[in-house]
Design an enzyme around this catalytic site. Structure first.
Site, PDB file in Angstrom:
ATOM      1  N   SER A 174      -1.264  40.874  52.089  1.00  0.00           N
ATOM      2  CA  SER A 174      -0.839  41.584  50.998  1.00  0.00           C
ATOM      3  C   SER A 174      -0.159  40.679  49.931  1.00  0.00           C
ATOM      4  O   SER A 174      -0.047  40.936  48.615  1.00  0.00           O
ATOM      5  CB  SER A 174      -0.048  42.648  50.994  1.00  0.00           C
ATOM      6  OG  SER A 174       1.104  42.620  51.768  1.00  0.00           O
ATOM      7  N   LYS A 187       8.385  31.112  66.868  1.00  0.00           N
ATOM      8  CA  LYS A 187       7.658  30.014  66.456  1.00  0.00           C
ATOM      9  C   LYS A 187       7.169  28.966  67.475  1.00  0.00           C
ATOM     10  O   LYS A 187       6.033  28.508  67.818  1.00  0.00           O
ATOM     11  CB  LYS A 187       7.713  29.309  65.104  1.00  0.00           C
ATOM     12  CG  LYS A 187       7.724  30.084  64.009  1.00  0.00           C
ATOM     13  CD  LYS A 187       6.597  30.966  63.681  1.00  0.00           C
ATOM     14  CE  LYS A 187       6.410  31.885  62.780  1.00  0.00           C
ATOM     15  NZ  LYS A 187       5.047  32.351  62.371  1.00  0.00           N
ATOM     16  N   SER A 228       2.219  28.954  62.481  1.00  0.00           N
ATOM     17  CA  SER A 228       3.602  28.597  62.997  1.00  0.00           C
ATOM     18  C   SER A 228       4.300  28.325  62.076  1.00  0.00           C
ATOM     19  O   SER A 228       4.710  29.008  61.026  1.00  0.00           O
ATOM     20  CB  SER A 228       3.559  27.667  63.979  1.00  0.00           C
ATOM     21  OG  SER A 228       4.554  27.043  64.565  1.00  0.00           O
ATOM     22  N   TYR A 241      14.160  33.073  65.264  1.00  0.00           N
ATOM     23  CA  TYR A 241      12.951  32.942  64.300  1.00  0.00           C
ATOM     24  C   TYR A 241      12.334  31.451  64.820  1.00  0.00           C
ATOM     25  O   TYR A 241      11.130  31.586  65.079  1.00  0.00           O
ATOM     26  CB  TYR A 241      13.197  32.688  62.903  1.00  0.00           C
ATOM     27  CG  TYR A 241      11.770  32.332  62.106  1.00  0.00           C
ATOM     28  CD1 TYR A 241      11.030  33.614  61.754  1.00  0.00           C
ATOM     29  CD2 TYR A 241      11.651  31.053  61.664  1.00  0.00           C
ATOM     30  CE1 TYR A 241       9.974  33.172  61.090  1.00  0.00           C
ATOM     31  CE2 TYR A 241      10.524  30.883  60.867  1.00  0.00           C
ATOM     32  CZ  TYR A 241       9.617  31.750  60.633  1.00  0.00           C
ATOM     33  OH  TYR A 241       8.429  31.522  59.825  1.00  0.00           O
TER      34      TYR A 241
END
Length: 277
Positions: free
Chosen positions: A15, A156, A138, A152
């Site tokens: 989006s 990844k 990634s 975070y």
């Protein structure tokens, strides 16, 4: 470079930002594209984001039933799925101990298990076809450490290990799994960061400093279209590389990580992030 013919593509988190740019790039290259957003999908969403020609469908990657409904809907409309781009994800900035276990689990549920859910739903289709490509988004933080982005970065790094291992499992079925690693990109990522749910005063100054560094880096970062072009390359290469660094900064840091001695890289990273030696 030899390329494969476009087919039917699914792009999660389409989006806005990188997902939106990717959906448009794939559509322009001849793919029939189905994009997803967490909210209600509608033709007006596609039009408002300049996604004409892209079919937007609702999907919550943290919900098994929502993912199954998405894949069934794509198959009902298109009959096959040739490309999956796992782009949906969220960020979190703060000291590692400032997040509860529940918050860390919620982050992993989107960034890691969301990738697993959608991939697992698509794999039976691709195995039947004996053909498919999965591109997992990634980050440069899947390759290097990042102070105040430990959780975070952990998600990844998890996606990197999963993707590389999965690629070896699936090659015999005509399916390839590749990674794209963007650096800072001019999106609303910083505005949409999740904040730690148990802030500690001792980290306030350093956290605020990292927030400023990130905001400045994003403002000077690559346009989403730069990443989208890299994703298109990863999607269409007949003999794809294992990972693609997206943008000049990502390529430079990737090379430095490989060839600069660890102590020198560590010292440079701390300096650039305003941390004492």
């Amino acid at each position: 470079m030899n390329t494969i013919s476009p087919g039917v593509a699914v792009v999660t988190g389409a989006s806005s930002g990188i997902g939106c740019a990717t959906a448009k790039a794939l559509q322009g290259a001849g793919y029939r594209v189905f994009g997803t957003s967490r909210g209600a999908a509608s033709e007006s969403l596609a039009a408002s984001d300049n996604l004409e020609g892209v079919t937007m469908l609702a999907c919550d990657v943290t919900d098994d039933e929502s993912v199954a409904k998405l894949i069934n809907e794509v198959l009902a409309r298109a009959g096959r799925i040739d490309l999956l781009v796992n782009n949906a994800g969220i960020g979190l900035l703060g000291g590692a101990e400032e997040s509860s276990i529940a918050q860390a689990q919620a982050l992993f549920d989107v960034n890691v298990f969301g990738v697993l859910r959608v991939t697992n739903a698509v794999l039976p289709v691709m195995r039947r076809q004996r053909l498919g490509r999965i591109v997992n988004l990634s980050s440069l933080l899947g390759l290097i450490p990042a102070p105040y982005s430990a959780l975070y970065a952990a998600t990844k790094h998890a996606v990197e290990g999963y993707s590389e291992s999965l690629d070896h499992e699936l090659r015999g079925f005509g399916i390839r799994v590749v990674l794209v690693e963007p650096a800072y990109t001019r999106t609303s990522f910083e505005e949409n960061l999740v904040r730690p749910d148990r802030l500690l005063e001792i980290y306030d100054a350093a956290r605020d400093g990292m927030n400023t560094i990130m905001r400045t880096a994003i403002e000077a970062g690559d346009q989403p279209e730069v990443v989208a072009r890299t994703i298109l390359e990863a999607a269409t290469a007949s003999a794809p590389k294992r990972r693609y660094a997206a943008g000049k900064m990502a390529r430079q840091v990737s090379l430095l990580r490989r060839f600069v001695p660890e102590f020198a890289f560590d010292k440079s990273l701390r300096k650039q992030n305003g941390l004492s030696a």
